[in-house]
Design a protein around this motif. Structure first.
Motif, mmCIF file in Angstrom:
data_model
loop_
_atom_site.group_PDB
_atom_site.id
_atom_site.type_symbol
_atom_site.label_atom_id
_atom_site.label_comp_id
_atom_site.label_asym_id
_atom_site.label_seq_id
_atom_site.Cartn_x
_atom_site.Cartn_y
_atom_site.Cartn_z
ATOM 1 N N ASP A 164 7.501 14.783 5.151
ATOM 2 C CA ASP A 164 8.824 12.770 5.306
ATOM 3 C C ASP A 164 7.518 12.722 3.899
ATOM 4 O OD1 ASP A 164 10.809 12.432 5.421
ATOM 5 O OD2 ASP A 164 10.789 11.971 7.500
ATOM 6 N N VAL A 165 8.650 11.502 3.733
ATOM 7 C CA VAL A 165 8.439 10.517 2.808
ATOM 8 C C VAL A 165 9.053 9.294 4.082
ATOM 9 C CG1 VAL A 165 8.306 8.801 0.896
ATOM 10 C CG2 VAL A 165 8.494 11.487 0.950
ATOM 11 N N LEU A 166 7.311 8.235 3.862
ATOM 12 C CA LEU A 166 7.781 6.487 4.149
ATOM 13 C C LEU A 166 7.661 5.686 2.685
ATOM 14 C CD1 LEU A 166 5.521 7.139 7.255
ATOM 15 C CD2 LEU A 166 8.417 6.906 7.789
ATOM 16 N N ASP A 167 8.378 4.736 3.141
ATOM 17 C CA ASP A 167 8.134 3.879 2.161
ATOM 18 C C ASP A 167 6.386 2.896 2.768
ATOM 19 O OD1 ASP A 167 10.514 3.830 0.711
ATOM 20 O OD2 ASP A 167 11.192 2.835 1.804
ATOM 21 N N GLY A 168 5.698 2.595 0.945
ATOM 22 C CA GLY A 168 4.673 1.432 1.921
ATOM 23 C C GLY A 168 3.225 2.940 2.085
ATOM 24 N N PHE A 169 1.803 1.756 1.655
ATOM 25 C CA PHE A 169 0.735 2.865 1.543
ATOM 26 C C PHE A 169 0.411 3.378 3.182
ATOM 27 C CE2 PHE A 169 0.920 -0.711 -1.905
ATOM 28 C CZ PHE A 169 0.671 0.012 -2.705
ATOM 29 N N GLY A 170 -0.014 4.592 3.103
ATOM 30 C CA GLY A 170 -1.256 5.347 3.702
ATOM 31 C C GLY A 170 -2.121 4.685 4.310
ATOM 32 N N VAL A 171 -3.156 5.814 5.075
ATOM 33 C CA VAL A 171 -4.390 5.609 4.882
ATOM 34 C C VAL A 171 -5.028 5.458 3.288
ATOM 35 C CG1 VAL A 171 -6.204 6.338 6.612
ATOM 36 C CG2 VAL A 171 -4.121 6.227 7.296
ATOM 37 N N GLY A 172 -5.215 6.472 3.081
ATOM 38 C CA GLY A 172 -5.465 7.479 1.452
ATOM 39 C C GLY A 172 -5.130 6.432 0.453
ATOM 40 N N GLY A 173 -5.800 6.105 -0.115
ATOM 41 C CA GLY A 173 -5.220 6.157 -1.892
ATOM 42 C C GLY A 173 -5.627 6.393 -3.150
ATOM 43 N N PHE A 174 -5.873 8.023 -2.888
ATOM 44 C CA PHE A 174 -5.722 9.144 -3.616
ATOM 45 C C PHE A 174 -5.308 10.198 -3.860
ATOM 46 C CE2 PHE A 174 -10.215 8.194 -2.005
ATOM 47 C CZ PHE A 174 -10.811 7.972 -3.204
ATOM 48 N N SER A 175 -4.125 9.647 -2.675
ATOM 49 C CA SER A 175 -2.827 10.548 -3.240
ATOM 50 C C SER A 175 -1.748 10.640 -4.377
ATOM 51 C CB SER A 175 -2.108 10.311 -1.703
ATOM 52 O OG SER A 175 -1.223 11.494 -1.944
ATOM 53 N N LEU A 176 -1.278 11.376 -5.086
ATOM 54 C CA LEU A 176 -0.356 11.364 -6.102
ATOM 55 C C LEU A 176 0.893 10.095 -5.688
ATOM 56 C CD1 LEU A 176 -0.180 13.997 -7.943
ATOM 57 C CD2 LEU A 176 -1.719 12.188 -8.514
ATOM 58 N N GLU A 177 1.212 9.681 -4.237
ATOM 59 C CA GLU A 177 2.517 8.994 -4.550
ATOM 60 C C GLU A 177 2.587 7.560 -4.046
ATOM 61 O OE1 GLU A 177 1.412 9.746 0.331
ATOM 62 O OE2 GLU A 177 1.329 10.471 -1.923
ATOM 63 N N THR A 178 0.859 6.790 -4.121
ATOM 64 C CA THR A 178 0.376 5.715 -3.805
ATOM 65 C C THR A 178 1.412 4.532 -4.715
ATOM 66 O OG1 THR A 178 -1.380 6.773 -2.506
ATOM 67 C CG2 THR A 178 -1.645 4.176 -3.060
ATOM 68 N N PRO A 179 -0.086 5.541 -5.614
ATOM 69 C CA PRO A 179 1.182 4.122 -6.764
ATOM 70 C C PRO A 179 2.855 3.140 -6.758
ATOM 71 C CG PRO A 179 0.307 5.424 -8.102
ATOM 72 C CD PRO A 179 0.797 6.595 -6.695
ATOM 73 N N LEU A 180 3.388 4.664 -6.294
ATOM 74 C CA LEU A 180 4.902 5.291 -6.507
ATOM 75 C C LEU A 180 5.625 3.751 -4.748
ATOM 76 C CD1 LEU A 180 6.397 7.716 -7.499
ATOM 77 C CD2 LEU A 180 6.202 5.858 -8.443
ATOM 78 N N GLN A 181 4.226 3.628 -4.662
ATOM 79 C CA GLN A 181 4.441 2.750 -2.821
ATOM 80 C C GLN A 181 5.240 3.560 -1.896
ATOM 81 O OE1 GLN A 181 5.928 -1.694 -3.639
ATOM 82 N NE2 GLN A 181 4.721 -1.636 -5.272
ATOM 83 N N LYS A 182 4.439 5.000 -1.891
ATOM 84 C CA LYS A 182 5.447 6.008 -0.928
ATOM 85 C C LYS A 182 3.742 6.433 -0.236
ATOM 86 C CE LYS A 182 9.303 5.537 -2.336
ATOM 87 N NZ LYS A 182 10.515 4.981 -1.140
ATOM 88 N N THR A 183 4.212 7.455 0.828
ATOM 89 C CA THR A 183 2.624 7.797 1.790
ATOM 90 C C THR A 183 4.249 9.352 2.132
ATOM 91 O OG1 THR A 183 2.260 5.909 2.224
ATOM 92 C CG2 THR A 183 1.954 8.079 4.088
ATOM 93 N N PHE A 184 3.669 10.116 1.968
ATOM 94 C CA PHE A 184 3.294 11.429 2.735
ATOM 95 C C PHE A 184 3.411 11.437 3.929
ATOM 96 C CE2 PHE A 184 3.420 13.362 -1.512
ATOM 97 C CZ PHE A 184 5.259 13.825 -1.554
ATOM 98 N N LYS A 185 4.105 12.238 4.940
ATOM 99 C CA LYS A 185 4.056 12.025 6.564
ATOM 100 C C LYS A 185 4.563 13.318 7.324
ATOM 101 C CE LYS A 185 5.047 10.207 10.865
ATOM 102 N NZ LYS A 185 4.375 10.608 11.836
ATOM 103 N N ILE A 186 4.112 13.339 8.288
ATOM 104 C CA ILE A 186 4.157 15.357 8.724
ATOM 105 C C ILE A 186 4.900 14.939 10.013
ATOM 106 C CG2 ILE A 186 2.892 17.156 9.980
ATOM 107 C CD1 ILE A 186 3.385 17.470 7.040
#
Length: 124
Positions: free
Chosen positions: A82-104
């Motif tokens: 799934d996807v959440l709005d905002g930054f997650g723990v890591g900063g290397f994932s490709l969705e980070t610049p879009l201010q999104k975070t993948f979640k399980i």
């Protein structure tokens, strides 16, 4: 066969955006402290797999790999990306610049699903 991983429509839409920008993708989810336990999205080959890492399956043509220890802990669970709005723990994932975070999201397989689980493959 019962799939071990699926995704929400929101995750599929974000993957399409990332594929258009970066090409082929892969996912990796570790169980350690440094990278957290959120899935990370990389250009395919952008993360070096370790021996015995486990591929649960694919989402939109992108392999989803997990750390072997994480797999052992969650092997009786179905993963939903799934996807959440905002930054997650890591900063290397490709969705980070879009201010999104993948979640399980996890759930246990039913007894019926356990009888017909899709096989996994491991990194050599």
């Amino acid at each position: 066969m019962t799939r071990r991983i699926d995704s929400t429509d929101t995750a599929k839409a974000l993957i399409a955006v990332l594929k258009e920008k970066h090409g082929e993708l892969m996912f990796y989810q570790a169980g350690g402290c440094c990278e957290g336990t959120q899935p990370q999205c990389f250009e395919k080959g952008g993360y070096y797999l370790r021996m015995r890492d486990v591929c649960l399956g694919d989402i939109e043509g992108c392999e989803f790999w997990v750390d072997r220890d994480l797999y052992e802990y969650w092997k009786f669970s179905h993963f939903t990306l799934d996807v959440l709005d905002g930054f997650g723990v890591g900063g290397f994932s490709l969705e980070t610049p879009l201010q999104k975070t993948f979640k399980i999201h996890y759930r246990l397989f039913s007894p019926e699903e356990l009888k017909d689980l899709a096989p996994v493959k491991t990194a050599e």
